[in-house]
Scaffold this motif. Structure first.
Motif, PDB file in Angstrom:
ATOM      1  N   GLN A   1       0.832  -1.198   0.000  1.00 38.72           N
ATOM      2  CA  GLN A   1       0.000   0.000   0.000  1.00 38.72           C
ATOM      3  C   GLN A   1       0.867   1.249   0.000  1.00 38.72           C
ATOM      4  O   GLN A   1       0.731   2.089  -0.843  1.00 38.72           O
ATOM      5  CB  GLN A   1      -0.914  -0.017   1.239  1.00 38.72           C
ATOM      6  CG  GLN A   1      -1.538   1.304   1.598  1.00 38.72           C
ATOM      7  CD  GLN A   1      -2.670   1.700   0.702  1.00 38.72           C
ATOM      8  OE1 GLN A   1      -3.154   0.918  -0.086  1.00 38.72           O
ATOM      9  NE2 GLN A   1      -3.079   2.931   0.788  1.00 38.72           N
TER      10      GLN A   1
ATOM     11  N   HIS B   1       1.847  -2.399   2.545  1.00 42.50           N
ATOM     12  CA  HIS B   1       0.654  -3.254   2.637  1.00 42.50           C
ATOM     13  C   HIS B   1       0.805  -4.366   1.622  1.00 42.50           C
ATOM     14  O   HIS B   1       1.280  -4.148   0.539  1.00 42.50           O
ATOM     15  CB  HIS B   1      -0.608  -2.445   2.324  1.00 42.50           C
ATOM     16  CG  HIS B   1      -1.824  -3.292   2.389  1.00 42.50           C
ATOM     17  ND1 HIS B   1      -2.472  -3.569   3.560  1.00 42.50           N
ATOM     18  CD2 HIS B   1      -2.476  -3.962   1.436  1.00 42.50           C
ATOM     19  CE1 HIS B   1      -3.493  -4.353   3.303  1.00 42.50           C
ATOM     20  NE2 HIS B   1      -3.510  -4.600   2.024  1.00 42.50           N
TER      21      HIS B   1
ATOM     22  N   PHE C   1      -0.628  -8.170  -0.356  1.00 43.47           N
ATOM     23  CA  PHE C   1      -1.659  -9.143  -0.693  1.00 43.47           C
ATOM     24  C   PHE C   1      -1.131 -10.496  -0.267  1.00 43.47           C
ATOM     25  O   PHE C   1      -0.683 -11.273  -1.087  1.00 43.47           O
ATOM     26  CB  PHE C   1      -1.856  -9.219  -2.207  1.00 43.47           C
ATOM     27  CG  PHE C   1      -2.619  -8.107  -2.799  1.00 43.47           C
ATOM     28  CD1 PHE C   1      -2.259  -7.600  -4.020  1.00 43.47           C
ATOM     29  CD2 PHE C   1      -3.713  -7.565  -2.165  1.00 43.47           C
ATOM     30  CE1 PHE C   1      -2.970  -6.588  -4.602  1.00 43.47           C
ATOM     31  CE2 PHE C   1      -4.424  -6.563  -2.732  1.00 43.47           C
ATOM     32  CZ  PHE C   1      -4.052  -6.053  -3.952  1.00 43.47           C
TER      33      PHE C   1
ATOM     34  N   ASN D   1      -1.503 -14.129   2.162  1.00 48.71           N
ATOM     35  CA  ASN D   1      -2.382 -14.992   2.913  1.00 48.71           C
ATOM     36  C   ASN D   1      -2.002 -14.780   4.369  1.00 48.71           C
ATOM     37  O   ASN D   1      -0.893 -15.078   4.770  1.00 48.71           O
ATOM     38  CB  ASN D   1      -2.153 -16.442   2.476  1.00 48.71           C
ATOM     39  CG  ASN D   1      -3.008 -17.405   3.256  1.00 48.71           C
ATOM     40  OD1 ASN D   1      -3.205 -17.250   4.455  1.00 48.71           O
ATOM     41  ND2 ASN D   1      -3.500 -18.406   2.556  1.00 48.71           N
ATOM     42  N   SER D   2      -2.901 -14.234   5.155  1.00 48.10           N
ATOM     43  CA  SER D   2      -2.556 -13.838   6.524  1.00 48.10           C
ATOM     44  C   SER D   2      -2.143 -15.025   7.388  1.00 48.10           C
ATOM     45  O   SER D   2      -1.448 -14.847   8.372  1.00 48.10           O
ATOM     46  CB  SER D   2      -3.727 -13.100   7.160  1.00 48.10           C
ATOM     47  OG  SER D   2      -4.873 -13.922   7.162  1.00 48.10           O
TER      48      SER D   2
ATOM     49  N   HIS E   1       1.420 -16.176   5.226  1.00 51.28           N
ATOM     50  CA  HIS E   1       2.290 -15.087   4.785  1.00 51.28           C
ATOM     51  C   HIS E   1       2.980 -15.414   3.460  1.00 51.28           C
ATOM     52  O   HIS E   1       4.162 -15.188   3.286  1.00 51.28           O
ATOM     53  CB  HIS E   1       3.322 -14.726   5.866  1.00 51.28           C
ATOM     54  CG  HIS E   1       2.668 -14.160   7.072  1.00 51.28           C
ATOM     55  ND1 HIS E   1       2.083 -12.915   7.083  1.00 51.28           N
ATOM     56  CD2 HIS E   1       2.450 -14.684   8.298  1.00 51.28           C
ATOM     57  CE1 HIS E   1       1.550 -12.684   8.268  1.00 51.28           C
ATOM     58  NE2 HIS E   1       1.756 -13.741   9.024  1.00 51.28           N
TER      59      HIS E   1
ATOM     60  N   PRO F   1      -7.801 -11.149  -5.040  1.00 48.77           N
ATOM     61  CA  PRO F   1      -7.762 -11.262  -3.579  1.00 48.77           C
ATOM     62  C   PRO F   1      -8.652 -10.231  -2.885  1.00 48.77           C
ATOM     63  O   PRO F   1      -8.693  -9.073  -3.283  1.00 48.77           O
ATOM     64  CB  PRO F   1      -6.291 -11.015  -3.240  1.00 48.77           C
ATOM     65  CG  PRO F   1      -5.758 -10.250  -4.390  1.00 48.77           C
ATOM     66  CD  PRO F   1      -6.546 -10.657  -5.598  1.00 48.77           C
TER      67      PRO F   1
ATOM     68  N   GLU G   1      -8.123  -8.981  -0.181  1.00 50.37           N
ATOM     69  CA  GLU G   1      -7.257  -8.029   0.509  1.00 50.37           C
ATOM     70  C   GLU G   1      -7.039  -6.744  -0.283  1.00 50.37           C
ATOM     71  O   GLU G   1      -6.482  -5.780   0.238  1.00 50.37           O
ATOM     72  CB  GLU G   1      -5.885  -8.656   0.801  1.00 50.37           C
ATOM     73  CG  GLU G   1      -5.919  -9.781   1.795  1.00 50.37           C
ATOM     74  CD  GLU G   1      -6.078 -11.162   1.153  1.00 50.37           C
ATOM     75  OE1 GLU G   1      -5.857 -12.152   1.852  1.00 50.37           O
ATOM     76  OE2 GLU G   1      -6.435 -11.243  -0.036  1.00 50.37           O
TER      77      GLU G   1
ATOM     78  N   LYS H   1      -8.985  -4.591  -0.762  1.00 55.60           N
ATOM     79  CA  LYS H   1      -9.663  -3.505  -0.040  1.00 55.60           C
ATOM     80  C   LYS H   1      -8.700  -2.703   0.825  1.00 55.60           C
ATOM     81  O   LYS H   1      -8.997  -1.578   1.193  1.00 55.60           O
ATOM     82  CB  LYS H   1     -10.806  -4.047   0.806  1.00 55.60           C
ATOM     83  CG  LYS H   1     -10.364  -4.896   1.974  1.00 55.60           C
ATOM     84  CD  LYS H   1     -11.545  -5.441   2.728  1.00 55.60           C
ATOM     85  CE  LYS H   1     -11.067  -6.359   3.840  1.00 55.60           C
ATOM     86  NZ  LYS H   1     -12.173  -6.984   4.511  1.00 55.60           N
ATOM     87  N   GLY H   2      -7.534  -3.249   1.118  1.00 54.49           N
ATOM     88  CA  GLY H   2      -6.538  -2.537   1.903  1.00 54.49           C
ATOM     89  C   GLY H   2      -5.859  -1.409   1.148  1.00 54.49           C
ATOM     90  O   GLY H   2      -5.200  -0.563   1.739  1.00 54.49           O
TER      91      GLY H   2
ATOM     92  N   SER I   1     -15.058  -6.090  -1.471  1.00 55.20           N
ATOM     93  CA  SER I   1     -13.736  -5.466  -1.355  1.00 55.20           C
ATOM     94  C   SER I   1     -13.595  -4.299  -2.319  1.00 55.20           C
ATOM     95  O   SER I   1     -13.112  -3.230  -1.956  1.00 55.20           O
ATOM     96  CB  SER I   1     -12.643  -6.499  -1.636  1.00 55.20           C
ATOM     97  OG  SER I   1     -12.629  -7.480  -0.640  1.00 55.20           O
TER      98      SER I   1
END
Length: 180
Positions: free
Chosen positions: A6, A11, A13, A15-16, A19, A61, A63, A65-66, A88
């Motif tokens: 980001q 930031h 993308f 996989n939380s 990782h 993804p 993500e 949206k981040g 998202s």
């Protein structure tokens, strides 16, 4: 493994849980190809992702949206599948250009509840996928929309001509008179 960031690289993308990057990209001269931080109001923030024709696979993804200041997203001409993560994408309130053409995306094209959140949208290209459903008349509420391409989808129905607001604004749209 490199990650999309980001704040020109804070930031990601990933996989939380694991990782791991969902997509692999190369850096050129220390810069991430396809990502731009070119808005003077947000100089260190990704505002543009242009990954057209990069042979991406998998799904878009959630993500994404981040990337809260994203204005331009092009994922056209790839091999992306799954459905469009509208929850998202509609959280990206600055998004003005969305290009998802020529992929393998399936599921609903767009819903009325999502359209209302995309008030800054100027261009929407979701053609040449496997999208289905009815194009909502609320698409006509997008007063800035002047480019629309939704043709060549599997089971997409609706008639744009009935949405006078859109017809007045559309320019360079290869959608013709109908959307089947």
């Amino acid at each position: 493994m490199n990650e999309v960031h980001q704040h020109c690289c804070e930031h990601d993308f990933v996989n939380s849980n694991k990782h791991e990057c969902k997509w692999n990209f190369e850096f050129h001269n220390g810069k991430f190809g396809g990502a731009s931080c070119d808005n003077p109001h947000y100089p260190d923030t990704v505002t543009r992702l242009d990954f057209e024709g990069m042979e991406l696979t998998g799904s878009i993804p959630f993500e994404i949206k981040g990337l809260t200041k994203l204005e331009f997203l092009s994922l056209s001409n790839n091999k992306l599948g799954g459905s469009i993560p509208y929850d998202s994408i509609t959280s990206l309130t600055d998004l003005s250009h969305l290009f998802l053409s020529k992929n393998r995306l399936a599921g609903p094209a767009i819903s009325s509840s999502h359209i209302g959140k995309m008030v800054n949208l100027r261009a929407l290209f979701i053609d040449n996928n496997n999208l289905s459903g009815t194009i909502p008349k609320s698409l006509g509420s997008l007063t800035l929309l002047d480019k629309l391409s939704i043709h060549h989808n599997k089971n997409l129905t609706g008639v744009i001509n009935e949405m006078s607001n859109i017809c007045a604004n559309l320019k360079d749209s290869p959608m013709g008179r109908y959307i089947l």
